[in-house]
Design an enzyme around this catalytic site. Structure first.
Site, mmCIF file in Angstrom:
data_model
loop_
_atom_site.group_PDB
_atom_site.id
_atom_site.type_symbol
_atom_site.label_atom_id
_atom_site.label_comp_id
_atom_site.label_asym_id
_atom_site.label_seq_id
_atom_site.Cartn_x
_atom_site.Cartn_y
_atom_site.Cartn_z
ATOM 1 N N TYR A 61 0.860 -1.184 0.000
ATOM 2 C CA TYR A 61 0.000 0.000 0.000
ATOM 3 C C TYR A 61 0.903 1.242 0.000
ATOM 4 O O TYR A 61 1.572 1.536 0.992
ATOM 5 C CB TYR A 61 -0.889 0.048 1.240
ATOM 6 C CG TYR A 61 -2.000 -0.976 1.302
ATOM 7 C CD1 TYR A 61 -2.289 -1.807 0.227
ATOM 8 C CD2 TYR A 61 -2.772 -1.113 2.451
ATOM 9 C CE1 TYR A 61 -3.311 -2.736 0.294
ATOM 10 C CE2 TYR A 61 -3.805 -2.036 2.530
ATOM 11 C CZ TYR A 61 -4.067 -2.849 1.457
ATOM 12 O OH TYR A 61 -5.083 -3.773 1.540
ATOM 13 N N GLY A 214 -17.072 2.462 -2.056
ATOM 14 C CA GLY A 214 -17.819 3.712 -2.069
ATOM 15 C C GLY A 214 -19.123 3.679 -2.827
ATOM 16 O O GLY A 214 -19.930 4.602 -2.720
ATOM 17 N N SER A 217 -22.747 3.951 -0.768
ATOM 18 C CA SER A 217 -22.779 5.183 0.013
ATOM 19 C C SER A 217 -23.521 6.217 -0.825
ATOM 20 O O SER A 217 -24.051 5.899 -1.890
ATOM 21 C CB SER A 217 -21.355 5.663 0.321
ATOM 22 O OG SER A 217 -20.720 6.126 -0.856
#
Length: 336
Positions: A61, A214, A217
């Protein structure tokens, strides 16, 4: 921040006891566009203060950035109060592109040495290959991890995005604490074979992608756009008519959420929580302001009828687009 007390659950039969919700760090290191390091650090602190003790990261990451960020954030915390889950093996070029996976025993030890240094700790609670390396038998990788358990450098072995047969092979070598895999209202593929196999073997589930990056949402229902560097700009479920079709499903879920007095994101997290105490949602949050909404899901109960209504509103066959682009899908052992 006032919330209800966070309950705990054990990861599988042999894993650590963790908070019922975990914090994922990927979004803090550029996956969704630029992130604010100070705010990310404050979010980690706020999550820990609220009772979230499971922090998930990967050594790839941000090419190590996320581990260094977390290391700094936890430096003044009591190590025993944290459960660190780390993925390894993802290989990235200087341009950030993935170039493969390396799960050879000697590579496992090398990756771990760097992670321990970046995190500033002397052991990792759950250590797992990010993907199955097709050139290395899973038995060899787990065997190397078992040696590291014996040496005290890791406490538990986990896996990520592998199928049922690989789970069986791995568990025959050493107890596996948990499988980290995508699971959400819009991604329910594990229910047919992988989840029953994990349960039969006493392996817990840490679920990522609970909010479908996402989608689940209000962001894209309101016409959200991608920031520079946001990998969703190339993700199939966010492309063209796929996004349009998927937002329609989210609209239907939003109606159910509104009737219950919760947000669509809360409904999505509560759905995963309701699917079993052996499933721990790992939610990515980059800002402190999101934590009350996330933690509020612990107070939401869903009846069997409500679960059925949610699932009927977003049937898997109507979800448009794969979870990843074609090249990434091809290497997922969990999708074979």
């Amino acid at each position: 921040m006032t919330t209800s007390k966070i309950t705990a659950a054990q990861l599988g039969k042999t894993g650590p006891t963790v908070s019922r919700i975990g914090l994922g760090g990927m979004g803090m290191s550029g996956a969704y566009g630029a992130a604010d390091e100070a705010e990310s650090t404050a979010t980690i602190h706020a999550a820990l203060d609220s009772g979230i003790d499971l922090i998930d990261t990967g050594d790839f990451y941000g090419a190590g950035h996320n581990e260094m960020l977390i290391g700094k954030a936890i430096a003044e915390r009591t190590r025993e109060d944290l459960v660190l889950s780390v993925k390894f093996g993802g290989l990235r070029g200087p341009d950030g592109a993935f170039v493969g996976f390396d799960n050879r025993p000697k590579a496992v030890k090398n990756f771990l040495a760097y992670s321990l240094q970046r995190l500033g700790v002397d052991y990792i609670d759950v250590y797992r290959p990010a993907r199955l390396d097709p050139e290395v038998p899973i038995e060899d990788t787990v065997g190397a991890l078992a040696e590291l358990v014996e040496q005290g450098y890791i406490r538990h072995i986990g896996l990520s995005e592998v199928g049922a047969e690989t789970l069986r092979k791995a568990a025959a070598v050493h107890p596996i604490a948990d499988l980290q895999i995508e699971y959400s209202v819009l991604s329910r593929g594990i229910e047919a074979d992988i989840l029953p196999t994990a349960r039969a073997l006493g392996i817990g589930i840490t679920a990522y992608g609970v909010l479908s990056r996402g989608l689940l949402s209000d962001t894209f229902r309101a016409g959200g756009e991608f920031a520079p560097g946001d990998f969703r700009a190339h993700s199939p479920r966010f492309q063209g008519t796929n996004l349009t079709d998927n937002v329609r499903l989210v609209d239907a879920l939003a109606e159910i959420a509104a009737a219950k007095g919760v947000s669509v994101a809360q409904l999505a997290i509560a759905w995963v929580l309701a699917k079993g105490s052996d499933i721990i949602p790992v939610i990515g949050a980059r800002r402190r302001e999101r934590l009350p909404e996330i933690l509020g899901t612990l107070d939401i109960s869903l009846s069997a009828e409500e679960l059925a209504t949610i699932e009927a509103a977003a049937p898997p066959e109507r979800v448009a687009g794969d979870r990843y682009e074609a090249g990434q899908m091809a290497i997922l052992d969990s999708e074979r």
